[in-house]
Design a protein around this motif. Structure first.
Motif, PDB file in Angstrom:
ATOM      1  N   UNK A 198       0.827  -1.209   0.000  1.00 50.51           N
ATOM      2  CA  UNK A 198       0.000   0.000   0.000  1.00 50.51           C
ATOM      3  C   UNK A 198       0.861   1.259   0.000  1.00 50.51           C
ATOM      4  N   UNK A 199       1.953   1.226   0.738  1.00 42.64           N
ATOM      5  CA  UNK A 199       2.831   2.394   0.767  1.00 42.64           C
ATOM      6  C   UNK A 199       3.404   2.691  -0.623  1.00 42.64           C
ATOM      7  N   UNK A 200       3.834   1.658  -1.321  1.00 44.60           N
ATOM      8  CA  UNK A 200       4.377   1.865  -2.667  1.00 44.60           C
ATOM      9  C   UNK A 200       3.302   2.396  -3.612  1.00 44.60           C
ATOM     10  N   UNK A 201       2.076   1.890  -3.467  1.00 44.46           N
ATOM     11  CA  UNK A 201       0.987   2.398  -4.294  1.00 44.46           C
ATOM     12  C   UNK A 201       0.704   3.868  -3.989  1.00 44.46           C
ATOM     13  N   UNK A 202       0.759   4.236  -2.729  1.00 45.81           N
ATOM     14  CA  UNK A 202       0.526   5.635  -2.355  1.00 45.81           C
ATOM     15  C   UNK A 202       1.627   6.539  -2.893  1.00 45.81           C
ATOM     16  N   UNK A 203       2.848   6.050  -2.896  1.00 50.79           N
ATOM     17  CA  UNK A 203       3.949   6.816  -3.471  1.00 50.79           C
ATOM     18  C   UNK A 203       3.708   7.050  -4.959  1.00 50.79           C
ATOM     19  N   UNK A 204       3.111   6.065  -5.612  1.00 49.25           N
ATOM     20  CA  UNK A 204       2.814   6.182  -7.038  1.00 49.25           C
ATOM     21  C   UNK A 204       1.601   7.062  -7.317  1.00 49.25           C
ATOM     22  N   UNK A 205       0.967   7.551  -6.266  1.00 49.76           N
ATOM     23  CA  UNK A 205      -0.147   8.468  -6.459  1.00 49.76           C
ATOM     24  C   UNK A 205      -1.512   7.854  -6.291  1.00 49.76           C
ATOM     25  N   UNK A 206      -1.601   6.599  -5.902  1.00 51.95           N
ATOM     26  CA  UNK A 206      -2.899   5.949  -5.685  1.00 51.95           C
ATOM     27  C   UNK A 206      -3.458   6.401  -4.344  1.00 51.95           C
ATOM     28  N   UNK A 207      -4.686   6.892  -4.371  1.00 52.89           N
ATOM     29  CA  UNK A 207      -5.345   7.358  -3.148  1.00 52.89           C
ATOM     30  C   UNK A 207      -6.226   6.247  -2.587  1.00 52.89           C
ATOM     31  N   UNK A 208      -5.938   5.838  -1.363  1.00 55.69           N
ATOM     32  CA  UNK A 208      -6.699   4.769  -0.714  1.00 55.69           C
ATOM     33  C   UNK A 208      -7.407   5.329   0.516  1.00 55.69           C
ATOM     34  N   UNK A 209      -8.713   5.142   0.547  1.00 53.71           N
ATOM     35  CA  UNK A 209      -9.459   5.564   1.729  1.00 53.71           C
ATOM     36  C   UNK A 209      -9.326   4.498   2.814  1.00 53.71           C
ATOM     37  N   UNK A 210      -9.689   4.872   4.031  1.00 54.75           N
ATOM     38  CA  UNK A 210      -9.612   3.930   5.150  1.00 54.75           C
ATOM     39  C   UNK A 210     -10.519   2.739   4.896  1.00 54.75           C
ATOM     40  N   UNK A 211     -11.716   3.017   4.364  1.00 54.91           N
ATOM     41  CA  UNK A 211     -12.649   1.928   4.085  1.00 54.91           C
ATOM     42  C   UNK A 211     -12.086   0.966   3.043  1.00 54.91           C
ATOM     43  N   UNK A 212     -11.457   1.520   2.023  1.00 55.78           N
ATOM     44  CA  UNK A 212     -10.866   0.670   0.990  1.00 55.78           C
ATOM     45  C   UNK A 212      -9.733  -0.179   1.558  1.00 55.78           C
ATOM     46  N   UNK A 213      -8.931   0.413   2.426  1.00 58.21           N
ATOM     47  CA  UNK A 213      -7.826  -0.327   3.035  1.00 58.21           C
ATOM     48  C   UNK A 213      -8.343  -1.497   3.870  1.00 58.21           C
TER      49      UNK A 213
END
Length: 253
Positions: free
Chosen positions: A198-213
């Motif tokens: 998830x951290x790598x995806x967030x670095x790439x610009x993917x926005x993850x909500x708490x519910x999605x996580x």
């Protein structure tokens, strides 16, 4: 005239080694010609000195250094999709060493393999991956990459990434199916792996909500529980005696 020549030779010996080398290389033939002329014409040295003085007096001044305000070189064309690419803008200003260290501590891949594999996935067309574009504009696409790459180098990095993912996947799945981990240990393992991903995806610009996580984590845990249960049943369909090696069916009715 001999004294004048000796003084001239003494003065040349105190010049810098570089100048001395130039003088030896350029003036060897000239000094030989001068000695021949002196033997035939005693007034040649005086005439040569007068000529040198005249040349020095009338010599043009050294050309000025090139101005720093010289016309700029033509700006290299940057394709629109390259200019708009912002996958790695969250680590703008980061260094390759820091990104590589983070990945090395938590994964099998390097920062180079990660970045180029991501670019190959994003710049894929109907005819294939635009490896030439990726390599030529790599510094514009990824902030921590400073050099351009050839298409071959881009392809090699992508292939290395895919090979490591396959190897790591086989290792992980074997660990999950082998019974080496309890259900709780497997959950902890999956949680740690998911956090890094998830951290790598967030670095790439993917926005993850708490519910999605939370939903993603629950779905992954559910799948891994099914994997563990299925692998347990698979392992115990046929077993062998640890003493004699005799195989027998556990589920035979």
């Amino acid at each position: 005239m001999t004294e004048d020549r000796d003084e001239s030779e003494d003065s040349e010996t105190v010049r810098s080694p570089h100048e001395q080398v130039d003088l030896d290389r350029v003036g060897t033939d000239a000094s030989d010609d001068r000695s021949d002329d002196t033997a035939s014409d005693p007034s040649s040295d005086a005439a040569a000195e007068e000529s040198d003085d005249a040349n020095d007096a009338g010599a043009a001044p050294d050309p000025p250094a090139q101005s720093v305000d010289a016309p700029d070189q033509p700006t290299e064309f940057v394709p629109e999709d390259v200019a708009e690419y912002d996958r790695f803008e969250k680590i703008d200003g980061g260094t390759y060493e820091r990104a590589n260290e983070f990945l090395r501590d938590r994964t099998y891949i390097t920062a180079r393999e990660w970045a180029l594999a991501r670019l190959c996935a994003d710049f894929r067309t109907e005819t294939g991956v635009e490896m030439t574009k990726i390599g030529e504009h790599l510094p514009e696409l990824v902030p921590f990459m400073t050099d351009t790459y050839s298409p071959q180098a881009v392809n090699e990095a992508r292939a290395s990434f895919e090979k490591k993912v396959r190897t790591a996947g086989a290792t992980f799945l074997y660990g999950a199916m082998s019974g080496f981990f309890t259900a709780d240990e497997l959950d902890d393992l999956m949680y740690e792996s998911t956090e890094v991903a998830k951290f790598l995806l967030e670095v790439e610009g993917v926005e993850l909500s708490v519910e999605d996580e939370l939903d993603t984590e629950e779905r992954i845990s559910s799948v891994m529980r099914d994997v563990r249960e299925s692998s347990t049943a698979l392992r115990h369909d046929r077993a062998s005696c640890p003493e004699c090696g005799h195989e027998f069916e556990l589920d035979a009715e």
